[in-house]
Design a protein around this motif. Sequence first.
Motif, PDB file in Angstrom:
ATOM      1  N   GLU A 217      57.966  12.692 -57.695  1.00  0.00           N
ATOM      2  CA  GLU A 217      59.420  12.510 -57.814  1.00  0.00           C
ATOM      3  C   GLU A 217      60.069  11.620 -56.760  1.00  0.00           C
ATOM      4  O   GLU A 217      61.067  11.997 -56.170  1.00  0.00           O
ATOM      5  CB  GLU A 217      60.097  13.891 -57.809  1.00  0.00           C
ATOM      6  CG  GLU A 217      59.602  14.764 -58.936  1.00  0.00           C
ATOM      7  CD  GLU A 217      60.498  15.946 -59.207  1.00  0.00           C
ATOM      8  OE1 GLU A 217      61.715  15.834 -59.008  1.00  0.00           O
ATOM      9  OE2 GLU A 217      59.950  16.984 -59.616  1.00  0.00           O
ATOM     10  N   PHE A 218      59.521  10.443 -56.520  1.00  0.00           N
ATOM     11  CA  PHE A 218      60.158   9.554 -55.541  1.00  0.00           C
ATOM     12  C   PHE A 218      60.849   8.360 -56.206  1.00  0.00           C
ATOM     13  O   PHE A 218      61.571   7.627 -55.557  1.00  0.00           O
ATOM     14  CB  PHE A 218      59.132   9.056 -54.504  1.00  0.00           C
ATOM     15  CG  PHE A 218      58.054   8.175 -55.085  1.00  0.00           C
ATOM     16  CD1 PHE A 218      56.981   8.739 -55.759  1.00  0.00           C
ATOM     17  CD2 PHE A 218      58.122   6.802 -54.974  1.00  0.00           C
ATOM     18  CE1 PHE A 218      55.991   7.934 -56.321  1.00  0.00           C
ATOM     19  CE2 PHE A 218      57.137   5.988 -55.525  1.00  0.00           C
ATOM     20  CZ  PHE A 218      56.072   6.567 -56.198  1.00  0.00           C
ATOM     21  N   ILE A 219      60.651   8.193 -57.519  1.00  0.00           N
ATOM     22  CA  ILE A 219      61.310   7.073 -58.206  1.00  0.00           C
ATOM     23  C   ILE A 219      62.494   7.623 -58.993  1.00  0.00           C
ATOM     24  O   ILE A 219      62.327   8.382 -59.947  1.00  0.00           O
ATOM     25  CB  ILE A 219      60.333   6.349 -59.169  1.00  0.00           C
ATOM     26  CG1 ILE A 219      59.106   5.844 -58.402  1.00  0.00           C
ATOM     27  CG2 ILE A 219      61.045   5.209 -59.892  1.00  0.00           C
ATOM     28  CD1 ILE A 219      58.025   5.240 -59.293  1.00  0.00           C
ATOM     29  N   ASP A 220      63.667   7.216 -58.562  1.00  0.00           N
ATOM     30  CA  ASP A 220      64.889   7.726 -59.173  1.00  0.00           C
ATOM     31  C   ASP A 220      65.420   6.701 -60.195  1.00  0.00           C
ATOM     32  O   ASP A 220      64.995   5.553 -60.190  1.00  0.00           O
ATOM     33  CB  ASP A 220      65.919   7.983 -58.068  1.00  0.00           C
ATOM     34  CG  ASP A 220      66.860   9.091 -58.476  1.00  0.00           C
ATOM     35  OD1 ASP A 220      66.849   9.491 -59.663  1.00  0.00           O
ATOM     36  OD2 ASP A 220      67.619   9.558 -57.615  1.00  0.00           O
ATOM     37  N   VAL A 246      65.544   9.565 -68.933  1.00  0.00           N
ATOM     38  CA  VAL A 246      66.115   8.309 -69.423  1.00  0.00           C
ATOM     39  C   VAL A 246      65.028   7.331 -69.889  1.00  0.00           C
ATOM     40  O   VAL A 246      65.183   6.641 -70.887  1.00  0.00           O
ATOM     41  CB  VAL A 246      67.016   7.670 -68.339  1.00  0.00           C
ATOM     42  CG1 VAL A 246      67.511   6.300 -68.760  1.00  0.00           C
ATOM     43  CG2 VAL A 246      68.201   8.591 -68.036  1.00  0.00           C
ATOM     44  N   PHE A 247      63.909   7.299 -69.167  1.00  0.00           N
ATOM     45  CA  PHE A 247      62.871   6.298 -69.441  1.00  0.00           C
ATOM     46  C   PHE A 247      61.683   6.838 -70.255  1.00  0.00           C
ATOM     47  O   PHE A 247      60.700   6.120 -70.444  1.00  0.00           O
ATOM     48  CB  PHE A 247      62.361   5.684 -68.127  1.00  0.00           C
ATOM     49  CG  PHE A 247      63.269   4.604 -67.602  1.00  0.00           C
ATOM     50  CD1 PHE A 247      63.036   3.277 -67.918  1.00  0.00           C
ATOM     51  CD2 PHE A 247      64.371   4.925 -66.826  1.00  0.00           C
ATOM     52  CE1 PHE A 247      63.875   2.284 -67.457  1.00  0.00           C
ATOM     53  CE2 PHE A 247      65.219   3.931 -66.361  1.00  0.00           C
ATOM     54  CZ  PHE A 247      64.976   2.605 -66.681  1.00  0.00           C
ATOM     55  N   LYS A 248      61.807   8.083 -70.705  1.00  0.00           N
ATOM     56  CA  LYS A 248      60.694   8.776 -71.373  1.00  0.00           C
ATOM     57  C   LYS A 248      59.902   7.890 -72.355  1.00  0.00           C
ATOM     58  O   LYS A 248      58.679   7.886 -72.356  1.00  0.00           O
ATOM     59  CB  LYS A 248      61.264   9.986 -72.114  1.00  0.00           C
ATOM     60  CG  LYS A 248      60.259  11.063 -72.374  1.00  0.00           C
ATOM     61  CD  LYS A 248      60.910  12.378 -72.545  1.00  0.00           C
ATOM     62  CE  LYS A 248      61.165  12.673 -74.006  1.00  0.00           C
ATOM     63  NZ  LYS A 248      61.971  13.879 -74.174  1.00  0.00           N
ATOM     64  N   GLU A 249      60.616   7.146 -73.155  1.00  0.00           N
ATOM     65  CA  GLU A 249      59.954   6.331 -74.187  1.00  0.00           C
ATOM     66  C   GLU A 249      59.279   5.091 -73.612  1.00  0.00           C
ATOM     67  O   GLU A 249      58.619   4.345 -74.323  1.00  0.00           O
ATOM     68  CB  GLU A 249      60.961   5.922 -75.276  1.00  0.00           C
ATOM     69  CG  GLU A 249      61.553   7.098 -76.043  1.00  0.00           C
ATOM     70  CD  GLU A 249      60.497   8.075 -76.565  1.00  0.00           C
ATOM     71  OE1 GLU A 249      59.447   7.623 -77.056  1.00  0.00           O
ATOM     72  OE2 GLU A 249      60.716   9.291 -76.438  1.00  0.00           O
TER      73      GLU A 249
END
Length: 269
Positions: A217-220, A246-249
């Motif tokens: 979890e370091f990329i927000d 947001v970026f799941k796909e």
Amino acid sequence: MTRLTKNDLSGLEQMLKRYDIGLANRTGLSLRAIACAAAGIQEDRFLQAAGSNSVYVVPVTAGEGIISGFAQSVGSIIEYLGFPANVSCGQDVSGFAEAVDGGASIVFMADDQKFIAANLATGCVIDNAAATARGYVAALNAMGKGLKGCDVLVIGAGRVGTVAIAFLKQLGANISLFELNPKRLQRWKHTGINIEKNLFKVLPQFKYIIDASPEPEFIDLAHLHPDAAIAAPGIPLGLTGEAYRVFKERVIHDPLQIGVAAMLSMAVR
Ligand code: 2YH
């Protein structure tokens, strides 16, 4: 090195079809096609090999011991790809002997340090880290419809990151690397790849990212290019919950599937 847990693998076997559909939506390729691209073989050659190979998975008690569901999950991925697969009843050396007696041509086994597929007929041993790297690069390459000439950021130059860089080079990508460990970084100086010093400053500039770090979890959300595609072989996932939602796909991340599939295709090539 991150050790998988029972929770990481929960439901994997039952969800393989759904997982594969998700992968195809993201990349345009099935798990089998990604594995073949990772190994550089044609799918029909892979399917032919399925008819002439017998695969065993041997549970290993060394170190921290058996991970509940690990061998079964590996076996289910191999079967899903069309190969006959057995999990040996015995463990360790007994399991290996059982595999050989049972006619195994390929044996999968893992301890806490190494996860391998050994092809007993050809004598080749495929390492999970290398196969995982090639599989995730193949997936990102498919997402980008070819990475030739594209800027790709690799985070982490461990065993996975190192092979990912080599494969990206082969594909003609422009590679940038962020690595915290100065010792590891040393070997990449003067190799033609860009060394990035400030990760969070450069992250938003990259549309293609390979996160091969074990950092959670370091990329927000704020760090990501709006069109970013992220291949994340590292466990646990480096994206925050919000960034992932947001970026799941546009994120490729799984505990075992791509790595095992690429190991199998590389073992039969
Ligand atoms: O999870 C692991 C290691 N971290 C290596 C993974 C390489 N990407 N090993 C699995 C151990 C499995 C156990 N010995 C079993 O159940 O057989």
